[in-house]
Design an enzyme around this catalytic site. Structure first.
Site, short mmCIF file in Angstrom:
data_model
loop_
_atom_site.label_atom_id
_atom_site.label_comp_id
_atom_site.label_asym_id
_atom_site.label_seq_id
_atom_site.Cartn_x
_atom_site.Cartn_y
_atom_site.Cartn_z
N MET A 1 24.40 8.45 0.53
CA MET A 1 24.32 9.77 1.15
C MET A 1 24.66 9.69 2.64
O MET A 1 25.30 10.60 3.19
CB MET A 1 22.92 10.37 0.94
N PHE B 1 -10.98 -6.99 14.60
CA PHE B 1 -9.95 -7.49 13.69
C PHE B 1 -9.59 -6.41 12.65
O PHE B 1 -10.46 -5.85 12.00
CB PHE B 1 -10.45 -8.75 12.98
N GLN B 2 -8.34 -6.13 12.54
CA GLN B 2 -7.80 -5.12 11.60
C GLN B 2 -8.39 -3.73 11.81
O GLN B 2 -8.60 -2.99 10.86
CB GLN B 2 -7.96 -5.60 10.15
N GLU C 1 0.82 -1.22 0.00
CA GLU C 1 0.00 0.00 0.00
C GLU C 1 0.85 1.27 0.00
O GLU C 1 0.39 2.32 -0.46
CB GLU C 1 -0.97 0.00 1.19
N LYS D 1 -17.27 -0.51 6.89
CA LYS D 1 -17.80 -1.55 6.00
C LYS D 1 -19.32 -1.40 5.84
O LYS D 1 -19.85 -1.52 4.74
CB LYS D 1 -17.45 -2.92 6.56
#
Ligand SMILES: Cc1cc2nc3c(=O)[nH]c(=O)nc-3n(C[C@H](O)[C@H](O)[C@H](O)COP(=O)(O)OP(=O)(O)OC[C@H]3O[C@@H](n4cnc5c(N)ncnc54)[C@H](O)[C@@H]3O)c2cc1C
Ligand SMILES: Cc1ncc(C[n+]2csc(CCOP(=O)(O)OP(=O)(O)O)c2C)c(N)n1
Ligand SMILES: [Mg+2]
Length: 575
Positions: free
Chosen positions: A479, A116-117, A54, A166
């Site tokens: 760097m 959950f999540q 993501e 949802k």
């Protein structure tokens, strides 16, 4: 499209609104809490590009936005999907890039239950979004999406997150496009300066003997490239560019001095320090640009043209602030300005430039070493006549790109400046290519940063995108190694990299690949990349311990630059 009032589920409303907002492509990754939205995609004409992480989706949306000025859209599920977006959101926030991130959320009844999540992603992203929404009813989706698109793009652009439960996606309601028009009370993206401020600015400009324009990213955001050029030409004022400003005035323009700041040109920084007037156009005086503020341009009056009032006097105290859209402000000022000349000052700057470095590395003999500067210079030469976008990652290669690729066009450089996000280039190049399919897109990326998001090679192949990938492979987190070289007694702790065989890695994805170890091989490889229809990866094995010169050490004054020991050229060639 006409307005129609129709009962729909939230998930369909989401895509319907995005379509009506002009969104053609989204970058995303599915999961449980966003599945109703994915299911409804079958009714939509929007193209969904499946990413591999993501973070990649957010950088792709960002690359899309920077390449066009249009809002880029990323989609993810709740919890880990949403938290994976955080780096990309912060990257867009720091560089004022308009993206909208849509995340699924657990059902509204479960909010706060550690379901959950479940992650409180609006809480997490509050400080790194321009605005965010938690949507818990289907009827709130259309207004939230329309507002998000408007807020992301208007005024000072930035990322907006819309978190949709949802049950909001699954619930039905009447969809009314017109009624969902943005109602953003208290949000004032458009300011305009008072007449007094204009008069004061014009007086300062007329009186200045040694003025410098500081040109920044706000120029392309405002679409003010032509006005800036006209302003510089009318007043004969030399222009210094920020990293994110490169390309907004052609590099070859006679008044364009080049990049300012930590790895800018020494003469540009000197000119700024000696100036009696700085005119900042759409730039925010980042610390990489000013050096130590205590002795920054000590004799200069300062005019700041900037859309965000929060930027005024934040880092640098200014004498006149013109708060508003740069294009509108310059359009107002231009007819009121009579032509000026600054011959003596321009002569003085030519002197500063002459007694410091030259960057003509093209004519130097090939001593058997391959330097990153050569690679980038050759890519520049080979893309001169093409519509090219270079997307860089973060590190030494990013600075060499800024120094050796002469950007003639706006939006031809896409790079993470403010957050300096390694892993940005590969996914952002995907976004740039999707946004501008006819352009040549080159991802110029370090061997370290490439490995942060290289999973997106699969996205490139699955979507059949012609992206050219140039890995500047120096075997180091270059760097950081450079800072260790200068400031930590060459203690190269945790900076040497054991790399995979990048060519074989490309092979595994079915990507055409080349390995380049000699200077004479660079141009043939770049030409072969251009000739090949599909994506190409080139592993440029460059000098390992090369250094970006010149450099302003953190905390030092802008003119106090660390110079290459041999002042002939500012490349590693002579080391
Ligand atoms: C390793 C590394 C080294 C770096 N070294 C350098 C360096 O040497 N030199 C350098 O320049 N940078 C350097 N940077 C980048 C630096 O950190 C900043 O990102 C950069 O200087 C910011 O440029 P900017 O102010 O033009 O753009 P931004 O940070 O994007 O700021 C743009 C400004 O324009 C304003 N704006 C937006 N829209 C409008 C509008 N319509 N009208 C008016 N104003 C508007 C915004 O509000 C904002 O204040 C480096 C970064 C990295 C990662
Ligand atoms: C996500 C992230 N982690 C750490 C850093 C700190 N950092 C800045 S440049 C750099 C090294 C980059 O190495 P590489 O990608 O190989 O590019 P090079 O400098 O060698 O060109 C690091 C670790 C960063 N900018 N971003
Ligand atoms: Mg490296």
């Amino acid at each position: 499209m006409e307005s129609k009032k129709e009962t729909m589920i939230g998930a369909r409303i989401l895509w319907e609104c995005l379509e009506r907002e002009g969104v053609k492509t989204v970058f995303g990754y599915p999961g449980g809490a966003i599945l109703p939205a994915y299911d409804a995609l079958r009714h939509s004409s929007i193209r969904h590009i499946l990413v591999r992480h993501e973070q990649g989706a957010t950088h792709m949306a960002d690359g899309y936005a920077r390449a066009t000025g249009e809002v880029g859209v990323a989609v993810a599920t709740s919890g880990p999907g949403a938290t994976n977006m955080v780096t990309g959101i912060a990257t867009a926030m720091m560089d004022s890039s308009p993206i909208v991130c849509i995340t699924g959320q657990v059902g509204s009844k479960l909010l706060g239950s550690d379901a959950f999540q479940e992650t409180d992603i609006t809480g997490v992203t509050l400080p790194i979004t321009k605005h965010n929404y938690l949507v818990t009813h289907a009827g709130e989706i259309a207004p939230a999406i329309r507002e998000a698109m408007y807020i992301a793009k208007s005024g000072r652009p930035g990322p907006v997150l819309v978190d949709i439960t949802k049950d909001a996606q699954q619930g039905s309601c009447e969809f009314d496009w017109e009624a969902a028009a943005p109602k953003t009370r208290g949000y004032r993206p458009d300011h305009s300066p008072a007449e007094k401020a204009y008069e004061k600015a014009l007086d300062l400009i007329r009186a200045a003997k040694r003025p410098v324009i500081l040109a920044g990213h706000g120029i392309s955001i405002a679409g003010a490239e032509q006005e800036v050029q006209a302003f510089a030409e009318r007043t004969c004022i030399p222009v210094a560019m920020t990293l994110l400003g490169l390309g907004h005035l052609p590099a070859s323009h006679v008044l364009n001095m080049g990049m300012m700041g930590m790895h800018g040109e020494a003469w540009v920084n000197k000119a700024i320090q000696e100036a009696d007037l700085l005119i900042a156009l759409g730039m925010r005086f980042d610390d990489r640009v000013t050096g130590n503020l205590k002795n920054y341009a000590p004799n200069a009056k300062k005019i700041h043209v900037e859309i965000d009032p929060a930027e005024i006097n934040k880092n640098v105290k200014v004498d006149v602030a013109l708060v508003g859209d740069l294009r509108k402000i310059l359009k107002e000022m231009l007819p009121r300005l009579e032509p000026l000349t600054h011959n003596e000052w321009l002569e003085q700057i030519r002197g500063l430039k002459g007694d410091t470095a030259v960057r003509d590395i093209q004519n130097l003999p090939d001593n058997g070493h391959l330097y990153a500067a050569h690679v980038i210079n050759d890519i520049w030469h080979e893309t001169l006549d093409r519509d090219a976008i270079v997307v860089t990652d973060v590190g030494q290669h990013q600075m060499w790109e800024a120094q050796y690729y002469k950007h003639e066009k706006p939006r031809s450089l896409v790079t993470s400046g403010g957050l300096g996000t390694m892993g940005f280039a590969l996914p952002a190049s995907v976004g740039a290519k999707v946004a501008r399919p006819d352009a040549d897109v080159w991802a110029v990326v370090g061997d370290g940063g490439f490995q942060m998001t290289m999973a997106e090679l699969a996205t490139i192949v699955q979507e059949n995108l012609k992206v050219n990938i140039a890995i500047i492979n120096n075997g180091y987190l270059g760097m950081v190694r450079q800072w260790q070289e200068f400031f930590y007694e060459r203690n190269y702790e945790a900076t040497p990299l054991l790399n995979p065989n990048f060519a074989m890695l490309a092979q595994a994805y079915g990507i055409r690949n080349f390995v380049v170890q000699k200077r004479s091989e660079v141009i043939p490889a770049v030409r072969a990349a251009h000739a090949h229809e599909g994506p190409v990866l080139i592993d440029f094995k460059v000098e390992q311990e090369d250094t970006v010169y010149p450099m302003v050490a953190a905390g030092a004054a802008l003119h106090d630059m660390i110079r290459r020991p041999n002042p002939l050229v500012e490349t590693a060639e002579d080391e």
